[in-house]
Structures are given as structure tokens and as C-alpha cells.
Design a protein around this motif. Sequence first.
Motif, PDB file in Angstrom:
ATOM      1  N   GLN A 333      -3.523   4.158 -19.951  1.00 50.10           N
ATOM      2  CA  GLN A 333      -3.200   2.768 -20.273  1.00 50.10           C
ATOM      3  C   GLN A 333      -4.418   2.023 -20.786  1.00 50.10           C
ATOM      4  O   GLN A 333      -5.313   1.663 -20.022  1.00 50.10           O
ATOM      5  CB  GLN A 333      -2.664   2.047 -19.028  1.00 50.10           C
ATOM      6  N   LYS A 340      -0.866   4.978 -15.575  1.00 50.38           N
ATOM      7  CA  LYS A 340       0.455   4.787 -15.011  1.00 50.38           C
ATOM      8  C   LYS A 340       0.942   6.168 -14.572  1.00 50.38           C
ATOM      9  O   LYS A 340       1.030   7.091 -15.380  1.00 50.38           O
ATOM     10  CB  LYS A 340       1.414   4.183 -16.026  1.00 50.38           C
ATOM     11  N   ASP A 364       8.996   0.334 -12.817  1.00 48.13           N
ATOM     12  CA  ASP A 364       8.046   0.309 -13.930  1.00 48.13           C
ATOM     13  C   ASP A 364       6.871  -0.560 -13.550  1.00 48.13           C
ATOM     14  O   ASP A 364       6.972  -1.423 -12.645  1.00 48.13           O
ATOM     15  CB  ASP A 364       8.701  -0.218 -15.212  1.00 48.13           C
ATOM     16  N   GLU A 366       3.121  -2.355 -15.505  1.00 47.70           N
ATOM     17  CA  GLU A 366       2.266  -2.549 -16.668  1.00 47.70           C
ATOM     18  C   GLU A 366       1.068  -3.399 -16.279  1.00 47.70           C
ATOM     19  O   GLU A 366       1.177  -4.287 -15.423  1.00 47.70           O
ATOM     20  CB  GLU A 366       3.018  -3.248 -17.815  1.00 47.70           C
TER      21      GLU A 366
END
Length: 811
Positions: A333, A340, A364, A366
Amino acid sequence: MKKSIVFFFFIAFNLYAQVPHRPTMEVADEIGVKAPRESGNRYSIFRDKENKVGYKRNDTVIIKPIYDEIDFRQSVLVLRKDKKRGVANRNGEILIPITLDSVYVDYNTDAIIVCDKGKYGSFDDKGNSILPIKYPKIVYSNPVSNVSLVKNEKENTLDIYLFDKKTKYTSNAIFLFTNAMFFSHEGKYGLFIDGKQTLDFEYDAISIDGKPIGSSYTHLINKNKFVSQKKYLNIYIVEKDKKFGVNFQEKVIFPVELDKASYDNIRQIVQVEKGKLKGAYLVNSKKIIEPKYQNIYLDGTQYIELKENNKVGMFTYALDTVIPIAYDDIQIQGFNSGFKVMNNNKKGWFSRKGEEIIPIIYDDIEDFSLSNLKDVFSVKQDGKYGLINKKNEVLIPVQYEHIFDKSDLLFVVTPEPERKFGLYNSYGKEILPAVYDFITDTDIQKSKTILAVRNGKYTLVDEKLKIIFPDEIIEHSYLLDTNLLKTPPSIHDNAYLRLKNIKNRVGLFNEHTGKLEIPFEYDDIIQECIMDGKTLFLTLKKGKYGIIDNKNTVLIPNSYDNLDLTFQNYNEEYKIFPAQKKGKYGLIDNHNKVILPFQYEHIAKLSYDNLFKAKKDGKYSLIDEKGTILNAGPFDDIANFEEDETLTFYKGDMKVMNKKGIFTGLQGKMDIHEGYATFDILKEELIKALDSKEDDLLKTFANNIAPSKHLLFYINKSRPDKNDLLYLNIEDIKEKYFQNLLEFKYQKWNNYYKKSSLTKVVDYTIYSSGIVTNRRATDWAFGDSFLEKLLRNSLKVNGYWISTYFMYSRF
């Protein structure tokens, strides 16, 4: 209609494997004028008064001017005197005496190939002999690989020399590199490194990247029988019986038992396959990855992902373990952000050192770091989003359909069917709860002002994130300028936002200061202009017009029936305005002094010069600010000035007049255009016509936004070729506009068209490259393909807006 009208819209309007070149054996006649620089030294070649050439470093003469020519060649100097040539180094020391017929310095090898009396020899760039001067023709020589090629004229082949000894080999396809050479002998390839044979002639092919020698070399092979490249080789990929092997220098890395092998020279990685398994050789770290993995992913900079038994792990290019092979998927990432990591359809976050930061429990995840908010992650769980920190502490609850950032602010949106908006600061503190229909910033560049709307009322959040005017504002917009254009100011301009509150009172909010600088005490504030460092505003109060400055100081009281700031020069200290009082027009200045008595039926300013049209007894004259008549006319109307000319109209006749009131001689049959001075008025009239039960208003609207002879006069004037517009049938354009508008009204407007695309979106106007057109920040297609063609890229010509729909090729 001729298709060529589209042309003027865009034209007249301005709308918007290294194979080095082998030079000849002769030295060029030109003297090198771009001298190289080395460690602060500047080398240069110079001529004396006798036209002789010398050589110097900075101001010190290294070689006296006794030569006919000196030429820079790679790391040496080629000297010519009396048709003979020799070689010196950069210090001016003679390496090869000036007795030769020709000298050639090879770009790829720096070898010096010389010819004397028809015989050839070669030297390195220190002047040491490679081959003595006795050969019929030397076409290649290399002091690093110790390879030379001598042309055998009788056999039309190349004799190969290692060091200064002729070998038994000849070849018509030799591949040469800085330190190496390979070629085929009796159908098989062998390899030589530094003048020594390292691979016997037993291979079907040798390559430097795993690919066959490309067709780009064919013409050189056919012409010269060899290819030379300035490239130092470490990796060699060999092929035998359709199997491949890999060597690093003289060491075998993978024996000849691979199904595939390829070398990425940029990343310095050899990738190999054996059956369905993959491996690699990392040239820089000299690490071998045996071909036993299902997959190998190489990012080319820091990390290698290895997959084995359907699990993956992450490693450095030195094959140090970062994350062991134990996970379903790992994704790198960003730069230095982290990994991740996924297992059993759940995701977590690991650091670049392989430390678990967020456990693998989310649907998920981020990286959501901002400039003021570090180590923050957006996580998804059961279809909803939230924010957490690296300690897995909740900053924003996992309950939103969407979270997005803008200017270090966090906007949240609740799921359907409510779909409400909220606002958090960059530290995760709630500023506005998620109860608003929409939240956005204003259209000024880099604005810190936030607008939140619910039930048709706005709340403002200032730059310090303080809530002001909660649910009190019903309208917001920017003001018209002196050209009747509405343009969002830049971050450097005065950023006055017009606000109307729930009491229908208007004030001005300064987005730079975050303060209401003009209080809510006016019916409306319409225009602005700059005067002597201050901003002037045209205000409406109790049905009367006046002017104030940005300190709310009254310059002209609200006592006039009409007043405007059109065509006022930027920063001019003294200004004159047309004004109406008790049904009559006159001129006043910015001190409210009457300059011209109120005796006219109408007065309007026509240019940035103080030129006006004044109406008396139903007819216009051209006057100046003192009331002096420059041309008495009479005129039915006078258009705005464009540069030094205007159009006058009387009983269907048009004449061109200059600023002195003198006719220029240009004239024709023409009436002044009837249309809309601002794009907002254009939209208001369109909405009114579409809402009307009758169609007369729609026909009038179509006529007003279609081109006229008046406006085409100015469009024509800006074009070098004016013939195309002569074919325009204005009446046909008006009729097609009307018919298309009728179709839109009854098929879309009265049924499914989302009217807010026209009624709620702000349209701005911009001036660019001599063209005034419209722009919008959102919904640029106006919610419909026909409206987009009709309204987008509209033009303002001589004070009136027209649609450019007639300029489309499929109109």
C-alpha cells in the motif's frame, strides 16, 4: 446549412536495443565547439591569427596552436597537421604520433583504430597497442573484452582476434558487448568474456534477456556481420534442446533445465519457470529463489511476494522475511504506507516491518492518513464505513455509507434511504451531525467555508470550523462584476459571498476573514467593482438603489430608481454612473454629485470610456459624461462599443460609428439583438418558458438565444474568412431551437427531467482568450444531452448571450 460553420467555432474563436551509429574512418572537418567539462576544468579549442588550432584548459594553453585541426573524440583528441593525423590525451600528451592517414575512435569501445599507408592497427585510449599496424582492415577493436575483428577480403568474412592472436573462428553474425562476445560456430553458440572462452559451442542460442536477437539487428548483421553495443554484461541466458539456463558472469545460477527465463535489466532480476513453478535470481543481492513457488510478484523497489501452497508471504530483495508465507493475500500500500493483509475474506494492516497494526477482522481497510491526521484507517464492516487509528480505536463510528476527505475535513454520508451528510474535523471530532441533505465547500479556490443544507436552509461553517448562521440562509451566490459576469473569485481576490437569510435580507460574508462584513440589511446586493483599493457594491433597499463600500459606508444613498456599475474601470478613483430618479435618467459620480441633470428617458454606459447612449423623445444620441452630444443620431438603439467601434440602428439600417461619433462607412440592413445580458437571466427566462402552459414564451426564448445579424457581425469580424457565415439562415436556426425546446418541454421537462440540474446548479461566466462563455462546477451536462448542447459553451457577444447549438456538426 453548411457544415463549415463548425470550423469557425474552433478556429476563429479559439475555443476552447541500442544500436549505436558507426561513424566513418575519416575525422570530421568541423572543430568541436562544445568543450567537455571535468571537475571544474573547461576545455576548449582555439585558433590563432594564422588560423592554426590549439587546445587549452580554462586559460592555460595545453597544446600550442600549430595544428590544422583538433577534434574531441571520446576521451582523446585527434590532431591533424599537413594531412597527417595523430592522437593526444586531454592533458595534451601525444599518445600516437602525427604520422597517420586516418584515425577513428569507436564510440562503443573507446578503441582507436588507425590507418597508415593502407595498413590498419588499433590502440586503447592510453595509446597502448591492441593490434599492430599491419592488417588490411580492422572493423572492431575492444581493449576490455580483448576482441578485435579483421576483415578477410578474400573470404568476405571477419577474422576474430583474442588479445592479438587470431583464432580459428570466423562468423557472419557476431554479437559484441563491452566485456563479452558470443557467436555461432558450426551451428552452435559459445561465449567469450574478457577474451576467454567461458561457454563451449554447444548451445542453440545465447541471449542477454531471454528473447531472440531482434529483427532490429538484421540490417547491421547483413551489412557489417556484427553488432556492437556499449553494454557491460553479467547475465547470460542460454538455450539447449528448448530448455534454458542462467549464468552470472562465469557462474551457473540455474542449469539448463528451465522452461522459461527472462532478464529485467532495469530491476536487475532474472525470472524463471520450471513446469508451473517459478523462481528468480536477484542480481544486486546475488540471492537465488529456487523455482518452487506458485507465483512471484516483484514490485521492483523493495518487496517480493512469494506464493506457496496457496499462501503468500512478503520478503525483501535480500530475501529477508517481512511477513511469513501464511496469508491468503498481501497488498503493498503506497510508498512506506504498509501492507493490507487478507485471510479468510477478512483484512488487516501490517507495517513495512511486518508488525501487525490492525488485526485481520475487517471486510476492508484502507490508509486514510491526512496531513493533520496520521496512522488513520478507513475500515468497512457489514457494508458500512468508519475510521480507526493504529491502536484500533474508533475515531468515526463504523456506520456510514461513505467517508471522504477534502481540504483535511472528513465528510460522512449515512446509508439509504435517509442518506444524510455530516462533518468531522481532521482529528475525528464531529463538527456537524449527519442530519444534512448535503454538505459542500464554496466554489472559491481553496475555500475553507463549508455550506450545509437541510430543508432548503443553509448553515455555514467558517475557516475555524465554527458554526455560524445555523439554518438561517436560504440563498448564496457570488456577485456580478462590471461586465455582468458572475465568476467565483480566486483565493487572492476579495471573496464576498452573497447570503440571503430567512428574513429575506441580504448581506455579504467574506470567506477570507470568516466574517459577515456587510450586515443583513439590504433587499439585495447585485454588483461589485474595485475603487482605490476598496470594493464597491450596488445595493437595493426598499426598492431603491445605492452604493456602499466594503466597510458598509454609504457612498450613494438608496434613493435611485435605477443604478448600475457596468463598464467601470478597475481601481479608477473617480467613477460616473447612469442613474434614474423620478422616471428620468442622469449621470452621478461616486460622491453622489449630479454630473448630468436628470432629463433623459434612458441612459446606459457603452464602454469603459465615459461614453453613453442617452434617450430623448424616443430616440438615442451618443454623449460623453458632460452631456456633450458626439452624434445626435437619431438612433433607435446603439450597441456596446467593441474596441473603438459600435453599431448604431435606425429604421432597420445599421451604421458603424467610432468613439468620436463619426461613421466609418460600414453599414447594412440590421436590427439590434434582443436577448439576455446575464446568464442567470437567460436561465430564469428558460425556466419560466418551460413552466408556462403556453408556448409563446418558449418561442421568444428561442429567438433571443439564436444568433442575429447584429451578433454575427462581430463574430464575422474576428474571422479571416467570413464567407461561411453568409450561408446561415437565422430564421431556420430560430425555428429549430423552438421545435427542439418544445420537444424537450413536453417529453422531458413535464415528465422525468431532474429540474434541479437547471434550477439549483450555479452557472459561472468566464473570460478566456477573448471569449466570454459559461462554466459550472457540477452537473456540467445540465442533466440532459439536449440542454447540454443548447446551454453549455454559450457565448456572450456584444453584451448578449447566445447558444452555440447551431455550431454543432449535427445541428
